[in-house]
Write an enzyme that holds these catalytic residues in place. Structure first.
Site, mmCIF file in Angstrom:
data_model
loop_
_atom_site.group_PDB
_atom_site.id
_atom_site.type_symbol
_atom_site.label_atom_id
_atom_site.label_comp_id
_atom_site.label_asym_id
_atom_site.label_seq_id
_atom_site.Cartn_x
_atom_site.Cartn_y
_atom_site.Cartn_z
ATOM 1 N N LYS A 120 -5.461 19.430 15.691
ATOM 2 C CA LYS A 120 -4.116 19.208 15.149
ATOM 3 C C LYS A 120 -3.732 17.756 15.404
ATOM 4 O O LYS A 120 -4.307 17.065 16.246
ATOM 5 C CB LYS A 120 -3.087 20.146 15.790
ATOM 6 C CG LYS A 120 -2.971 20.047 17.317
ATOM 7 C CD LYS A 120 -2.086 18.915 17.820
ATOM 8 C CE LYS A 120 -2.050 18.868 19.338
ATOM 9 N NZ LYS A 120 -1.556 17.561 19.858
ATOM 10 N N ASP B 95 0.260 23.763 24.281
ATOM 11 C CA ASP B 95 0.106 23.787 22.819
ATOM 12 C C ASP B 95 -0.868 24.855 22.332
ATOM 13 O O ASP B 95 -1.128 24.958 21.133
ATOM 14 C CB ASP B 95 -0.303 22.408 22.288
ATOM 15 C CG ASP B 95 -1.610 21.898 22.891
ATOM 16 O OD1 ASP B 95 -2.147 22.561 23.791
ATOM 17 O OD2 ASP B 95 -2.079 20.829 22.464
#
Length: 265
Positions: free
Chosen positions: A8, A132
């Site tokens: 990401k 995350d």
């Protein structure tokens, strides 16, 4: 059974306050990109972990996939497994590769052993492994806040653009990144700024880690400048790591960067 965890990028990152537990509250946009590891799980006589590709530092016991196995084992009767991870996502780059591996491991185990876990339940397991990690369970663009583990869905589609990621031969530790940051409330939230045209992001969307990291790492600062010189609509360091991405209208010529950096188109 095999799966392909993806990386990401962070579009913007504001450190808003230091928490009483020693962590920081922040806000950022998580956006998945197509740089992938490969993760295979096979039922086995004993739990083991093997890797190939990029060298993974640390002990097997500390790997997030192994920790994820033990979390599930506490609640479910699952057999030992052999885990093989082919590491391709750069390490220490702010791309969430380790978190992605852990989250994809949880979703793979859920499917392989028919654990019947909901999205929310898998996210809760992932949150125990890293701030995350939970993002990668659904793996869709989100506005992230708190420690980066609470999300609101956003409508963001960058598929018409060319996202290029440059990884200089530098690694930044999370501790180093946070050392120079001064938390401050934000005037305009990324939740609203992200809906501006991409060619206006440069004026309003920033990464709070850049000020300190660029001061001490001329290579990373130079990569961002080079991406803008090559025509990027927006360029930024991703997360707290050393990688820098650029968003372009069309595929750029970055041959001048290829000698000293790893580039993903």
């Amino acid at each position: 059974m095999i799966t392909f965890p993806n990386a990401k990028i962070n579009i913007g990152l504001n450190i808003t306050e230091r928490r009483a537990d020693g962590y920081h509250n922040l806000e950022t946009i998580f956006y998945p990109i197509k740089i992938n590891d490969a993760l295979e799980v096979i039922e086995s006589d004993k739990l083991s972990f093997h890797s190939s590709g990029l060298e993974i530092p640390g002990r097997m016991e500390d790997n997030l996939c192994i920790k994820g196995y033990h979390l599930l084992k506490n609640d479910f009767h699952i057999p030992p497994v052999t885990i093989h991870l082919h590491k391709h996502i750069p390490i220490g780059a702010g791309l969430g590769g380790g978190s992605a591996d852990a989250a994809f491991f949880i979703t793979l185990m859920n499917k392989k052993f028919e654990l019947d876990l909901s999205i929310e339940q898998m996210q809760n397991y992932a949150r125990m492994l890293g701030a995350d990690c939970a993002f990668f369970i659904e793996n869709k663009p989100v506005f992230a806040f708190e420690k980066g583990d609470e999300f609101e869905s956003i409508k963001l589609d960058l598929s018409r653009y060319q996202i290029v990621l440059v990884m200089p031969p530098v690694q930044i530790s999370t501790a180093e990144a946070y050392r120079g940051v001064k938390p401050a409330p934000v005037k305009d939230s990324l939740m609203e700024l992200i809906y501006l045209p991409v060619n206006e992001w440069k004026k309003y969307i920033k990464n709070d880690f850049e000020a300190t990291i660029f001061k001490n790492n001329v290579e990373i600062r130079g990569v961002k400048a080079s991406l803008y010189e090559a025509g990027a609509l927006y360029a930024s360091m991703s997360g707290s790591g050393s990688s820098v991405f650029g968003i372009f209208e069309t595929k750029p010529d970055l041959s001048h960067l290829e000698q000293n950096n790893q580039i993903f188109y």
